[in-house]
Design an enzyme around this catalytic site. Structure first.
Site, PDB file in Angstrom:
ATOM      1  N   GLU A 126      55.608  -7.360  81.181  1.00  0.00           N
ATOM      2  CA  GLU A 126      55.035  -8.902  80.833  1.00  0.00           C
ATOM      3  C   GLU A 126      53.530  -8.490  80.245  1.00  0.00           C
ATOM      4  O   GLU A 126      53.155  -7.637  80.399  1.00  0.00           O
ATOM      5  CB  GLU A 126      55.355  -9.475  82.037  1.00  0.00           C
ATOM      6  CG  GLU A 126      56.603 -10.188  81.576  1.00  0.00           C
ATOM      7  CD  GLU A 126      56.837 -11.462  82.395  1.00  0.00           C
ATOM      8  OE1 GLU A 126      56.114 -12.773  82.799  1.00  0.00           O
ATOM      9  OE2 GLU A 126      57.186 -11.484  84.106  1.00  0.00           O
ATOM     10  N   HIS A 240      50.327 -20.923  79.337  1.00  0.00           N
ATOM     11  CA  HIS A 240      51.512 -20.273  79.123  1.00  0.00           C
ATOM     12  C   HIS A 240      51.726 -19.778  77.145  1.00  0.00           C
ATOM     13  O   HIS A 240      51.994 -20.417  76.170  1.00  0.00           O
ATOM     14  CB  HIS A 240      52.449 -20.571  78.908  1.00  0.00           C
ATOM     15  CG  HIS A 240      53.659 -18.761  79.543  1.00  0.00           C
ATOM     16  ND1 HIS A 240      54.529 -18.497  78.029  1.00  0.00           N
ATOM     17  CD2 HIS A 240      53.936 -18.293  80.152  1.00  0.00           C
ATOM     18  CE1 HIS A 240      55.048 -17.302  78.963  1.00  0.00           C
ATOM     19  NE2 HIS A 240      55.221 -17.121  79.742  1.00  0.00           N
ATOM     20  N   ARG A 288      47.283 -13.833  79.250  1.00  0.00           N
ATOM     21  CA  ARG A 288      48.257 -14.517  78.578  1.00  0.00           C
ATOM     22  C   ARG A 288      46.600 -15.762  77.672  1.00  0.00           C
ATOM     23  O   ARG A 288      46.857 -16.139  76.995  1.00  0.00           O
ATOM     24  CB  ARG A 288      48.445 -15.339  80.142  1.00  0.00           C
ATOM     25  CG  ARG A 288      49.741 -15.784  79.986  1.00  0.00           C
ATOM     26  CD  ARG A 288      50.095 -15.860  81.032  1.00  0.00           C
ATOM     27  NE  ARG A 288      51.251 -15.379  81.407  1.00  0.00           N
ATOM     28  CZ  ARG A 288      51.643 -15.760  82.278  1.00  0.00           C
ATOM     29  NH1 ARG A 288      51.787 -16.529  83.090  1.00  0.00           N
ATOM     30  NH2 ARG A 288      53.246 -14.811  82.444  1.00  0.00           N
ATOM     31  N   HIS A 349      51.085 -23.644  82.261  1.00  0.00           N
ATOM     32  CA  HIS A 349      51.797 -23.482  82.803  1.00  0.00           C
ATOM     33  C   HIS A 349      51.700 -23.034  83.919  1.00  0.00           C
ATOM     34  O   HIS A 349      52.421 -22.917  84.834  1.00  0.00           O
ATOM     35  CB  HIS A 349      52.118 -21.939  82.081  1.00  0.00           C
ATOM     36  CG  HIS A 349      53.538 -21.590  82.645  1.00  0.00           C
ATOM     37  ND1 HIS A 349      54.396 -21.689  82.909  1.00  0.00           N
ATOM     38  CD2 HIS A 349      53.159 -20.199  83.385  1.00  0.00           C
ATOM     39  CE1 HIS A 349      55.397 -21.089  83.362  1.00  0.00           C
ATOM     40  NE2 HIS A 349      54.526 -19.213  83.409  1.00  0.00           N
ATOM     41  N   ARG A 384      45.295 -16.067  85.632  1.00  0.00           N
ATOM     42  CA  ARG A 384      46.703 -14.958  86.527  1.00  0.00           C
ATOM     43  C   ARG A 384      47.716 -13.344  85.685  1.00  0.00           C
ATOM     44  O   ARG A 384      47.822 -14.174  84.788  1.00  0.00           O
ATOM     45  CB  ARG A 384      47.404 -15.532  87.492  1.00  0.00           C
ATOM     46  CG  ARG A 384      48.365 -14.965  87.895  1.00  0.00           C
ATOM     47  CD  ARG A 384      49.637 -16.367  88.668  1.00  0.00           C
ATOM     48  NE  ARG A 384      50.191 -16.917  87.459  1.00  0.00           N
ATOM     49  CZ  ARG A 384      51.708 -16.789  86.662  1.00  0.00           C
ATOM     50  NH1 ARG A 384      52.279 -15.616  87.074  1.00  0.00           N
ATOM     51  NH2 ARG A 384      51.827 -17.910  85.920  1.00  0.00           N
TER      52      ARG A 384
HETATM   53  C1  SIN Z   1      57.286 -15.763  82.558  1.00  0.00           C
HETATM   54  O1  SIN Z   1      58.550 -14.835  82.455  1.00  0.00           O
HETATM   55  O2  SIN Z   1      56.783 -15.133  80.846  1.00  0.00           O
HETATM   56  C2  SIN Z   1      56.022 -16.618  83.476  1.00  0.00           C
HETATM   57  C3  SIN Z   1      56.182 -15.543  84.523  1.00  0.00           C
HETATM   58  C4  SIN Z   1      55.302 -16.135  85.257  1.00  0.00           C
HETATM   59  O3  SIN Z   1      54.711 -16.989  85.080  1.00  0.00           O
HETATM   60  O4  SIN Z   1      54.434 -15.517  85.610  1.00  0.00           O
END
Ligand code: SIN
Length: 530
Positions: A126, A240, A288, A349, A384
């Site tokens: 991610e 997010h 993010r 988020h 985070r």
């Molecule tokens: C996501 O799946 O994009 C969120 C995961 C997270 O908030 O760490």
């Protein structure tokens, strides 16, 4: 600040004694409870069941380097970079060194992680991660897979007394030490205990646009503040980048996991152009906060209320198998993600800040602990790293359980808050105030922040808090809104105090240059690839 929220006397309130009271039945509360010495008598409270927790909704996964130990250095490095220099490095090192052990515990407890053909755990990536190191369950249903299994095990533990309609009102403190909690569970009830663990999740409902469930109203942080706990990093609220555009922003926004970008999906503006490539070396997989601001800029530049996420490079079969939850929800909204672009926008988020705790998860109030999103352990800094949050629940939950096991603290039997004179009934219009709070926090304490707007909103929040504090508490909605106002006040005060932009805290003091949070309007159905 009003110390205890109840009015009148608690003379008739039932009193029960426990060794530990945990509040919250997401992964933090459940895992901590399961790691406690089984000879301890524990109450596991929550205002609603585990299916309504934030944990249940977590899609992406759990980041952990399970095999090549030398690769842990890069997980540490990615976490520190995402945190923009404000992480507590000792806490980060502990998280990443010990995390794999706790993930192994989940595997041993039959949590259904996705496996490849050779029986090894499948890994994805991610935003902000320089390698594939994220374990997942059910494709994009990691939270559900883990929470369900932990709740099942907890249900069979005789030392855990589980109540899922018990609303935390206050933490009781006697002579400066934790003595239990006051909760509403079909009436006021006093749960005496020398150890209280707050795991009530985040504060998403304080924002008009959020991925968080209705239960995320910051109750644990607010109760801890009333009890004298210190909070930290409250200005760092994570947005997010990709939530599915919603026709009804009063409900939570559906998350489109970053793992979709990890598997190659790209962002496009409403004109169909990609825009992340020149902005950051990791492009769509930048941290993010960076992706969020780039999307907002692009929305403003193109005069749009959304951008697109394009996953059409993948087949229907692949997307259905790897992202069943997202595939199904988008189809329900008329978008076939193998053929159409997904309209997305950034929404609130996650809360990086919270009750300040040490490596043992204890706050400055002896006996008062916090784990998970409610806590601020310092591992996230100003932003985070994706999928580090569930890992934090595990590692710090275990440390919390160990610390309680070795504390020797005993229950204080006299712990009942003193009677207090009833206050006059209030006249506040709770739904209207709640909407105003969420709307103003979104605009003025969100992605882009301006000094005067934050000052005005802080004055509004303090006024509202005063109205709610000086009226008799008539309903749980009243308590919840007061908790939301208490937390919003802390967010705004911290945001005003931090004068420089860093991580998720982005200040724009010149109104002329400020990027507006665009109003939401109904998006078209999925876009068509050009
Ligand atoms: C996501 O799946 O994009 C969120 C995961 C997270 O908030 O760490």
């Amino acid at each position: 600040m009003r110390r205890y929220l109840y009015d009148g006397s608690l003379e008739d309130a039932p009193v029960e004694r426990f060794d530990v009271v945990l509040v919250g039945q997401g992964i933090a509360g459940l895992y901590t409870a399961l790691r406690l010495d089984p000879s301890l008598k524990c109450a596991l409270l929550a205002k609603s069941d585990p299916q309504t927790s934030s944990s249940w909704l977590a899609q992406g996964g759990i980041a952990a380097v399970m095999i090549a130990e030398d690769a842990r250095a890069s997980h540490i490095e990615d976490t520190l970079v995402a945190g923009a220099g404000l992480c507590d490095e000792k806490a980060v090192r502990m998280l990443i060194a010990e995390g794999p052990r706790d993930v192994q515990t989940l595997i041993d407890w039959d949590v259904p992680f996705d496996l490849d053909d050779t029986g090894n755990v499948r890994l994805t990536r991610e935003g902000g991660h320089s390698a594939n190191r994220i374990l997942h369950c059910g494709g994009d249903a990691t939270g559900r897979g883990v929470t369900q299994r932990l709740a099942e095990i907890a249900g069979g533990r005789p030392n855990l007394w589980i109540r899922d309609q018990a609303f935390l009102i206050d933490v009781i403190v006697e002579d400066g030490e934790t003595a239990g909690v006051l909760a509403w569970d079909n009436g006021y009830r006093i749960f005496q205990a020398p150890h209280v663990v707050l795991c009530t999740g985040g504060i998403g409902q304080n924002y008009e646009y959020t991925t968080n469930p209705a239960s995320s109203t910051g109750d644990g942080i607010a109760a801890a503040l009333r009890a004298g706990a210190v909070v930290q990093d409250m200005e760092f609220v994570q947005f997010h980048p990709t939530a599915l555009m919603s026709r009804d922003p009063s409900r939570r926004f559906f998350l489109i996991s970053e793992a979709l970008r990890g598997e190659g999906a790209v962002l496009r503006n409403v004109q169909g152009e990609r825009f992340m490539q020149g902005s950051h070396p990791l492009a769509e997989l930048a941290p993010r906060d960076i992706v969020t601001r780039e999307i907002m800029r692009e929305m403003e530049r193109t005069g749009s209320t959304f951008a697109y996420l394009d996953s059409t490079h993948r087949s229907s079969e692949y997307l259905r198998d790897r992202f069943p939850t997202i595939h199904e929800e988008c189809l329900r909204q008329g978008i076939d993600i193998a053929r159409q672009w997904i309209p997305v926008r950034p929404v609130q988020h996650y809360m990086m800040g919270g009750i300040r705790t040490g490596l043992d998860a204890m706050s400055n109030v002896p006996g008062l602990y916090s784990v998970g999103e409610t806590a601020c352990t310092g591992v996230h800094g100003a932003n985070r790293l994706a999928s580090n949050s569930l890992l934090e629940c595990l590692v710090f939950g275990r440390h919390c359980a160990q610390s309680i096991g070795s504390s020797g603290r005993r229950v204080r039997t006299g712990a009942v808050p003193a009677p207090r004179p009833p206050l006059p009934a209030g006249k506040a219009d709770l739904p209207e105030l709640r909407w105003l709070l969420r709307h103003r926090m979104m605009r003025n304490a969100g992605i882009v922040r301006r000094t005067q707007d934050m000052r005005d909103t802080l004055a509004f929040v303090r006024d509202m808090k005063n109205t709610l504090e000086t009226a008799a508490v008539a309903t749980l909605d009243h308590v919840e809104l007061l908790d939301m106002a208490t937390v919003s006040e802390a967010v705004l005060a911290a945001a005003l105090d931090r004068t420089a932009s860093v991580g998720a805290h982005f200040r724009e003091s010149d109104p002329e240059e400020a990027a507006e949070v665009a109003d939401l309007s109904i998006p078209p159905q999925g876009g068509t690839p050009s």
